[in-house]
Design a protein around this motif. Structure first.
Motif, PDB file in Angstrom:
ATOM      1  N   PRO A  98       0.722  -1.186   0.072  1.00 31.98           N
ATOM      2  CA  PRO A  98      -0.121  -0.018  -0.141  1.00 31.98           C
ATOM      3  C   PRO A  98       0.900   1.368  -0.050  1.00 31.98           C
ATOM      4  CG  PRO A  98      -0.037  -1.035   2.256  1.00 31.98           C
ATOM      5  CD  PRO A  98       0.646  -1.990   1.188  1.00 31.98           C
ATOM      6  N   ALA A  99       0.312   2.233  -0.762  1.00 29.53           N
ATOM      7  CA  ALA A  99       1.073   3.650  -0.719  1.00 29.53           C
ATOM      8  C   ALA A  99       1.246   4.125   0.729  1.00 29.53           C
ATOM      9  CB  ALA A  99       0.096   4.705  -1.669  1.00 29.53           C
ATOM     10  N   ALA A 100       0.056   3.896   1.664  1.00 30.99           N
ATOM     11  CA  ALA A 100       0.234   4.375   2.800  1.00 30.99           C
ATOM     12  C   ALA A 100       1.623   3.827   3.655  1.00 30.99           C
ATOM     13  CB  ALA A 100      -0.906   4.034   3.612  1.00 30.99           C
ATOM     14  N   ASP A 101       1.993   2.755   3.268  1.00 26.74           N
ATOM     15  CA  ASP A 101       3.258   2.031   3.793  1.00 26.74           C
ATOM     16  C   ASP A 101       4.496   2.849   3.409  1.00 26.74           C
ATOM     17  OD1 ASP A 101       1.327   0.494   5.265  1.00 26.74           O
ATOM     18  OD2 ASP A 101       2.396  -1.364   4.225  1.00 26.74           O
ATOM     19  N   CYS A 102       4.592   3.627   2.600  1.00 23.36           N
ATOM     20  CA  CYS A 102       5.548   4.348   2.032  1.00 23.36           C
ATOM     21  C   CYS A 102       5.787   5.671   2.036  1.00 23.36           C
ATOM     22  CB  CYS A 102       5.836   3.913   0.215  1.00 23.36           C
ATOM     23  SG  CYS A 102       6.050   2.161   0.382  1.00 23.36           S
ATOM     24  N   LYS A 103       4.992   6.488   3.138  1.00 25.84           N
ATOM     25  CA  LYS A 103       5.020   7.698   3.306  1.00 25.84           C
ATOM     26  C   LYS A 103       6.332   8.621   3.472  1.00 25.84           C
ATOM     27  CE  LYS A 103       0.196   8.164   4.544  1.00 25.84           C
ATOM     28  NZ  LYS A 103      -0.946   8.714   5.491  1.00 25.84           N
TER      29      LYS A 103
ATOM     30  N   PHE B 168      -7.532  -4.773   6.794  1.00 27.41           N
ATOM     31  CA  PHE B 168      -6.353  -5.387   7.144  1.00 27.41           C
ATOM     32  C   PHE B 168      -4.832  -4.911   6.941  1.00 27.41           C
ATOM     33  CE2 PHE B 168      -4.116  -9.629   5.347  1.00 27.41           C
ATOM     34  CZ  PHE B 168      -3.846  -9.808   6.335  1.00 27.41           C
ATOM     35  N   GLU B 169      -4.762  -3.732   5.885  1.00 26.11           N
ATOM     36  CA  GLU B 169      -3.295  -3.099   5.764  1.00 26.11           C
ATOM     37  C   GLU B 169      -3.105  -2.479   6.933  1.00 26.11           C
ATOM     38  OE1 GLU B 169      -3.376  -2.825   0.806  1.00 26.11           O
ATOM     39  OE2 GLU B 169      -4.382  -1.278   2.026  1.00 26.11           O
ATOM     40  N   ASP B 170      -4.346  -1.929   7.647  1.00 24.28           N
ATOM     41  CA  ASP B 170      -4.095  -1.051   8.607  1.00 24.28           C
ATOM     42  C   ASP B 170      -3.767  -1.645   9.957  1.00 24.28           C
ATOM     43  OD1 ASP B 170      -4.609   1.587  10.216  1.00 24.28           O
ATOM     44  OD2 ASP B 170      -5.993   0.268  11.352  1.00 24.28           O
TER      45      ASP B 170
ATOM     46  N   VAL C 233       8.478  -5.280  10.955  1.00 25.90           N
ATOM     47  CA  VAL C 233       7.429  -6.063  10.414  1.00 25.90           C
ATOM     48  C   VAL C 233       7.786  -6.017   8.779  1.00 25.90           C
ATOM     49  CG1 VAL C 233       5.120  -6.447   9.928  1.00 25.90           C
ATOM     50  CG2 VAL C 233       5.779  -5.087  12.021  1.00 25.90           C
ATOM     51  N   ARG C 234       7.897  -7.360   8.326  1.00 30.79           N
ATOM     52  CA  ARG C 234       8.155  -7.675   6.980  1.00 30.79           C
ATOM     53  C   ARG C 234       6.795  -8.452   6.634  1.00 30.79           C
ATOM     54  NH1 ARG C 234      13.688  -6.685   6.326  1.00 30.79           N
ATOM     55  NH2 ARG C 234      14.832  -6.648   8.356  1.00 30.79           N
ATOM     56  N   ILE C 235       6.394  -8.226   5.214  1.00 27.62           N
ATOM     57  CA  ILE C 235       5.145  -8.278   4.848  1.00 27.62           C
ATOM     58  C   ILE C 235       5.372  -8.976   3.207  1.00 27.62           C
ATOM     59  CG2 ILE C 235       2.628  -8.124   4.368  1.00 27.62           C
ATOM     60  CD1 ILE C 235       3.021  -5.663   6.366  1.00 27.62           C
ATOM     61  N   VAL C 236       4.762 -10.053   2.891  1.00 25.98           N
ATOM     62  CA  VAL C 236       4.825 -10.542   1.530  1.00 25.98           C
ATOM     63  C   VAL C 236       3.438 -10.781   1.315  1.00 25.98           C
ATOM     64  CG1 VAL C 236       5.490 -12.398  -0.089  1.00 25.98           C
ATOM     65  CG2 VAL C 236       6.997 -11.957   2.135  1.00 25.98           C
TER      66      VAL C 236
ATOM     67  N   LEU D   2      -9.530  -6.317  13.628  1.00 25.94           N
ATOM     68  CA  LEU D   2      -9.553  -5.181  12.682  1.00 25.94           C
ATOM     69  C   LEU D   2     -10.260  -4.002  13.607  1.00 25.94           C
ATOM     70  CD1 LEU D   2     -10.467  -6.373   9.298  1.00 25.94           C
ATOM     71  CD2 LEU D   2      -8.485  -6.335  10.106  1.00 25.94           C
ATOM     72  N   ILE D   3      -9.816  -2.863  13.232  1.00 28.52           N
ATOM     73  CA  ILE D   3     -10.528  -1.673  14.063  1.00 28.52           C
ATOM     74  C   ILE D   3     -11.074  -0.659  12.755  1.00 28.52           C
ATOM     75  CG2 ILE D   3     -10.230   0.662  15.342  1.00 28.52           C
ATOM     76  CD1 ILE D   3      -7.919  -0.804  16.699  1.00 28.52           C
ATOM     77  N   ILE D   4     -12.505  -1.144  12.733  1.00 29.88           N
ATOM     78  CA  ILE D   4     -13.121  -0.587  11.575  1.00 29.88           C
ATOM     79  C   ILE D   4     -13.325   0.820  11.625  1.00 29.88           C
ATOM     80  CG2 ILE D   4     -15.238  -1.025  10.034  1.00 29.88           C
ATOM     81  CD1 ILE D   4     -13.174  -3.009  10.091  1.00 29.88           C
ATOM     82  N   LYS D   5     -14.100   1.233  12.883  1.00 27.09           N
ATOM     83  CA  LYS D   5     -14.596   2.601  12.838  1.00 27.09           C
ATOM     84  C   LYS D   5     -13.162   3.617  13.132  1.00 27.09           C
ATOM     85  CE  LYS D   5     -17.381   5.560  16.140  1.00 27.09           C
ATOM     86  NZ  LYS D   5     -18.139   5.465  17.123  1.00 27.09           N
ATOM     87  N   GLU D   6     -12.291   3.400  13.656  1.00 24.17           N
ATOM     88  CA  GLU D   6     -11.149   4.294  13.710  1.00 24.17           C
ATOM     89  C   GLU D   6     -10.480   4.343  12.508  1.00 24.17           C
ATOM     90  OE1 GLU D   6      -6.590   3.729  15.391  1.00 24.17           O
ATOM     91  OE2 GLU D   6      -8.438   3.167  16.718  1.00 24.17           O
ATOM     92  N   TYR D   7     -10.544   3.276  11.488  1.00 23.54           N
ATOM     93  CA  TYR D   7      -9.651   3.542  10.096  1.00 23.54           C
ATOM     94  C   TYR D   7     -10.584   4.121   9.354  1.00 23.54           C
ATOM     95  CZ  TYR D   7      -7.918   2.364   5.873  1.00 23.54           C
ATOM     96  OH  TYR D   7      -6.978   2.280   4.587  1.00 23.54           O
ATOM     97  N   ALA D   8     -11.986   4.187   9.451  1.00 28.11           N
ATOM     98  CA  ALA D   8     -12.915   4.714   8.697  1.00 28.11           C
ATOM     99  C   ALA D   8     -12.973   6.370   8.860  1.00 28.11           C
ATOM    100  CB  ALA D   8     -14.597   4.417   8.831  1.00 28.11           C
ATOM    101  N   ASP D   9     -12.749   6.548  10.256  1.00 26.31           N
ATOM    102  CA  ASP D   9     -12.798   8.082  10.724  1.00 26.31           C
ATOM    103  C   ASP D   9     -11.256   8.534  10.084  1.00 26.31           C
ATOM    104  OD1 ASP D   9     -15.257   7.818  12.091  1.00 26.31           O
ATOM    105  OD2 ASP D   9     -14.104   7.299  13.877  1.00 26.31           O
ATOM    106  N   ARG D  10     -10.422   7.829  10.259  1.00 28.30           N
ATOM    107  CA  ARG D  10      -9.047   8.404   9.588  1.00 28.30           C
ATOM    108  C   ARG D  10      -9.150   8.752   8.132  1.00 28.30           C
ATOM    109  NH1 ARG D  10      -4.490   4.206  10.974  1.00 28.30           N
ATOM    110  NH2 ARG D  10      -5.222   4.543  12.882  1.00 28.30           N
TER     111      ARG D  10
END
Length: 418
Positions: free
Chosen positions: A243-248, A279-281, A293-296, A403-411
């Motif tokens: 995800p682009a959000a991982d490379c800010k 899931f990415e969050d 943390v390393r992810i494939v 997962l934290i759904i509400k927190e992510y939606a607000d973000r």
């Protein structure tokens, strides 16, 4: 269309049900795990003309091909969930009860002595230079041994074909600032994409996606390349694997996540923009507990059972404009390695498989957790062959896999206002 036949013995699950000893059925799809037990007869290489030795074999990754047949049945409906009873069958039949047994199975596999791969490190700091991509050691065609049944030199030399070029398959490796990817020319999707996130990398804000644009990857030959027009009005999102959000932490790193070689067609509403994003969050929030943390991440193309003839088929859409070009995966996987930051320390490993379909946000994440060997068998890849069993822990036993759904939606709403 690929037909799957199984000749393995079965085990009795109940008085009315049996299960193939080598097949595992996921409610989100089916992972076909049959192995032939018939020994193969070794074929003796025949000698060729000594005055013309064969050329060296290039460094190529092996890719398994499939025998295709024309479709003979109506489309299959995708399965969008995974029951707890199915997970129990997976654990009992394929890899034992849980990830610990899976790790034991993997530890018994011989290591490939011809492949050099880097050991994972526990460093929590950003790399100071571009990482080195592990590539297989040079493979040379062995000279055929003497055959007393042949008088004189062999009348044929199959390796002469390679004077015109090696057919492959080829996995296009790309090393970017924030990711490393292996590209599948046949499906026009990546085999896998690797990333590394840390508390420091996620705290930086030097990149902004409003300055990034989707790009075709010109490092891939044009005839094998995914095109921007392939996605136009396709009904699918250009789904980031990293995800682009991982490379800010860098504008360049963020821009490189927008190459189509880091994309797969994903269902938008209900998956890429919802459950998959949550899931990415979850993966990013792991850096609150683990310093490294390393992810494939990558696609899967899994078989499903046709209720009409009781046979297994691999079926997926191929989209493109003007002609079909890019395969639409049936599922996606993530394998997560959460490192404790200590030299020679423990690594929490988690493997997840999700259907490329709408998933309700209230679906528990642990319903998509599978043993690592399940992902390896389905993808044809190995992720932890050099990670000792005694250093592995099950991620969802060490931390809350939720997962934290509400927190992510607000973000997301707050981000849109900026």
């Amino acid at each position: 269309m690929v037909k799957w036949g199984c000749r393995s013995p079965t085990i009795t699950l109940s008085k009315s049900r049996t299960q193939c000893c080598s097949c595992v059925c996921l409610a989100a799809g089916v992972l076909f795990l049959c192995r032939s037990t018939t020994p193969r007869k070794k074929i003796q290489d025949k000698p060729f003309s000594p005055d013309k030795p064969p050329p060296p074999r290039p460094n190529l990754h092996h890719s398994r091909g499939w025998f295709t047949q024309p479709p003979s049945h109506p489309p299959l409906k995708p399965l969008n969930n995974m029951s707890k009873s199915t997970i129990a069958v997976i654990a009992a039949v394929s890899a034992g009860a849980g990830a610990a047994a899976t790790a034991t199975v993997l530890s018994l596999r011989p290591e490939n002595k011809h492949t050099e791969a880097p050991q994972p490190t526990a460093s929590s700091s950003l790399p100071s230079s571009t990482p080195i991509v592990p590539v297989p050691a040079s493979q040379i065609f062995p000279s055929p041994g003497a055959d007393n049944n042949i008088k004189g030199p062999a009348p044929v030399n199959p390796s002469g074909l390679f004077e015109y070029g090696f057919p492959g398959p080829v996995a296009d490796l790309a090393t970017r600032q924030g990711l490393i990817s292996s590209y599948d020319r046949r499906t026009r999707n990546p085999h896998w994409v690797v990333e590394h996130i840390t508390p420091e990398s996620l705290s930086r804000r030097d990149g902004d996606r409003k300055h990034s644009t989707f790009l075709e990857d010109d490092s891939i030959p044009e005839k094998f390349r995914a095109k921007l027009k392939d996605y136009f009005r396709s009904g699918y999102d250009r789904g980031h694997q990293v995800p682009a959000a991982d490379c800010k932490w860098s504008q360049t790193a963020m821009d490189e996540t927008f190459y189509l070689s880091n994309m797969c067609p994903q269902v938008g509403e209900g998956f890429n923009r919802d459950y998959w994003a949550h899931f990415e969050d979850f993966c990013r929030r792991l850096t609150g507990t683990y310093p490294s943390v390393r992810i494939v991440t990558g696609p899967l193309y899994l078989p499903q059972k046709d209720p009409k003839d009781n046979k297994w088929y691999v079926k997926y859409e191929v989209m493109g404009n003007p002609a079909p070009n890019v395969a639409v995966p049936t599922h996606f996987y993530k394998v997560i390695f959460a490192e404790d930051g200590k030299a020679g320390g423990q690594v929490a490993v988690g493997a997840f498989v999700m259907p490329n379909a709408v998933i309700p946000n209230n679906k528990p994440l642990q319903e998509f957790e599978v043993p690592l060997e399940i992902v390896e068998r389905a993808s044809g890849l190995e992720f932890a062959s050099k990670l000792p069993v005694q250093k592995r822990k099950r991620l969802c036993a060490e931390t809350s896999c939720s997962l934290i759904i509400k927190e992510y939606a607000d973000r997301q709403k707050a981000f849109a206002k900026k």
